[in-house]
Design a protein around this motif. Structure first.
Motif, short mmCIF file in Angstrom:
data_model
loop_
_atom_site.label_atom_id
_atom_site.label_comp_id
_atom_site.label_asym_id
_atom_site.label_seq_id
_atom_site.Cartn_x
_atom_site.Cartn_y
_atom_site.Cartn_z
N UNK A 13 0.83 -1.20 0.00
CA UNK A 13 0.00 0.00 0.00
C UNK A 13 0.87 1.27 0.00
N UNK A 14 2.17 1.10 0.29
CA UNK A 14 3.09 2.23 0.32
C UNK A 14 3.66 2.50 -1.08
N UNK A 15 4.26 3.66 -1.23
CA UNK A 15 4.89 4.02 -2.50
C UNK A 15 6.09 3.12 -2.77
N UNK A 16 6.24 2.69 -4.01
CA UNK A 16 7.39 1.85 -4.36
C UNK A 16 8.70 2.63 -4.18
N UNK A 17 8.67 3.94 -4.41
CA UNK A 17 9.87 4.76 -4.22
C UNK A 17 10.33 4.67 -2.77
N UNK A 18 9.38 4.77 -1.85
CA UNK A 18 9.69 4.66 -0.42
C UNK A 18 10.24 3.28 -0.09
N UNK A 19 9.56 2.24 -0.58
CA UNK A 19 9.98 0.86 -0.32
C UNK A 19 11.41 0.64 -0.80
N UNK A 20 11.70 1.05 -2.04
CA UNK A 20 13.03 0.83 -2.62
C UNK A 20 14.12 1.53 -1.82
N UNK A 21 13.86 2.74 -1.36
CA UNK A 21 14.87 3.47 -0.58
C UNK A 21 15.13 2.80 0.76
N UNK A 22 14.07 2.36 1.42
CA UNK A 22 14.23 1.69 2.72
C UNK A 22 15.03 0.39 2.55
N UNK A 23 14.76 -0.34 1.46
CA UNK A 23 15.47 -1.59 1.21
C UNK A 23 16.96 -1.35 0.98
N UNK A 24 17.30 -0.17 0.47
CA UNK A 24 18.72 0.16 0.28
C UNK A 24 19.38 0.64 1.56
N UNK A 25 18.62 1.30 2.42
CA UNK A 25 19.21 1.96 3.59
C UNK A 25 19.46 1.02 4.77
N UNK A 26 18.52 0.14 5.07
CA UNK A 26 18.67 -0.70 6.26
C UNK A 26 19.93 -1.57 6.22
N UNK A 27 20.33 -2.13 5.05
CA UNK A 27 21.55 -2.94 5.04
C UNK A 27 22.82 -2.21 5.47
N UNK A 28 22.82 -0.86 5.44
CA UNK A 28 23.99 -0.13 5.91
C UNK A 28 24.27 -0.40 7.40
N UNK A 29 23.23 -0.82 8.13
CA UNK A 29 23.41 -1.06 9.57
C UNK A 29 24.18 -2.34 9.86
#
Length: 257
Positions: free
Chosen positions: A198-214
């Protein structure tokens, strides 16, 4: 006949492992998974993936009989590296992959589930890395991913004893997100996927890229060392004895060499 069923609906791709009786992780299944990920990457409409198993189990391990057909350490090492590359690809996928775990996720099956971003488990599910009982070690980055979820002390215990844990303990440790009634596991995974898409794909894609930095950068080094050790261990007499004992359904007689 393929080892995976693939369908899409409402921005969700569903992958179903169909490799009875145990949904073992064979080379064919690894190849089919890679091909389906290619398809999903090409489909702009897909915003989440649900991965599940058909029959009694999510996946009860790697294909041990196939392993025994390999010849030397380099064959085993390359098999390990191939699995690791696929699971690394899943972990860094552009949309979330949700594992719906029922029955068992053992050995390679748990390693596959751990590469997914979210895990929903049924109450009856068993999760573990039992490779040590066969005189071998995890080969698809299990020694690197498990400590991340359960902590190093529990990872030592689980990997060294080879004993699986139940779903509720896995949830308490952080290995699974939630536990549901046995017949609800797939529906619950789909419900979660529906909230995500239900969320924007742009938002989903960015989150998927950012969390692995942790994630700490020693992972790649550790996974490479695991693949090398996996190849070396398979050359030992104890590994041959352990695998043979597993196939013959008897207790192994390890000689520590």
């Amino acid at each position: 006949m393929g080892t995976l069923a693939y369908e899409t609906d409402n921005h969700i791709a569903t992958l179903t492992i169909k490799s009875p009786p145990a949904n073992a992780l064979s080379s064919a299944l690894i190849n089919d998974l890679a091909e389906k990920l290619d398809e999903i990457e090409q489909d702009e409409a897909i915003k989440a993936v649900v991965l599940k198993g058909e029959g009694k189990f999510f996946s009860a391990g790697a294909d041990i009989k196939e392993f025994t057909s390999l010849q030397d350490a380099t064959d085993y090492q390359s098999l390990s590296e191939k699995g690791q590359q696929l699971f690394d690809r899943i972990e860094h996928f552009h949309v979330p992959v949700i594992a719906a775990i029922h029955g068992a996720a053992l050995g390679g099956g748990l390693e596959l589930a751990m590469s997914c971003h979210i895990r929903i488990a049924s109450e009856n599910a068993k999760l573990g890395l039992p490779e040590s009982t066969l005189g071998i070690i995890p080969g698809f980055a299990g020694t690197q991913r498990l400590p991340r979820y359960v902590g190093t002390a529990k990872a030592y215990e689980m990997i060294l004893t080879g004993e699986p844990i139940r779903a509720h303990e896995a949830q308490a440790l952080g290995l699974v997100n939630r536990v549901v009634e046995n017949e609800e596991v797939f529906a619950e995974a789909m419900k979660l996927a529906e909230k995500i898409v239900a969320k924007s794909k742009l938002t989903i894609n960015r989150i998927m890229k950012l969390i692995p930095y942790s994630i700490v950068d020693q992972f790649a080094t550790g996974a490479k060392a695991e693949a090398k050790a996996f190849g070396e261990i398979f050359g030992s007499n104890d590994a041959k004895e352990g695998v043979q004992a597993f196939i013959e359904k008897r207790k192994p007689n390890f000689q520590d060499k």
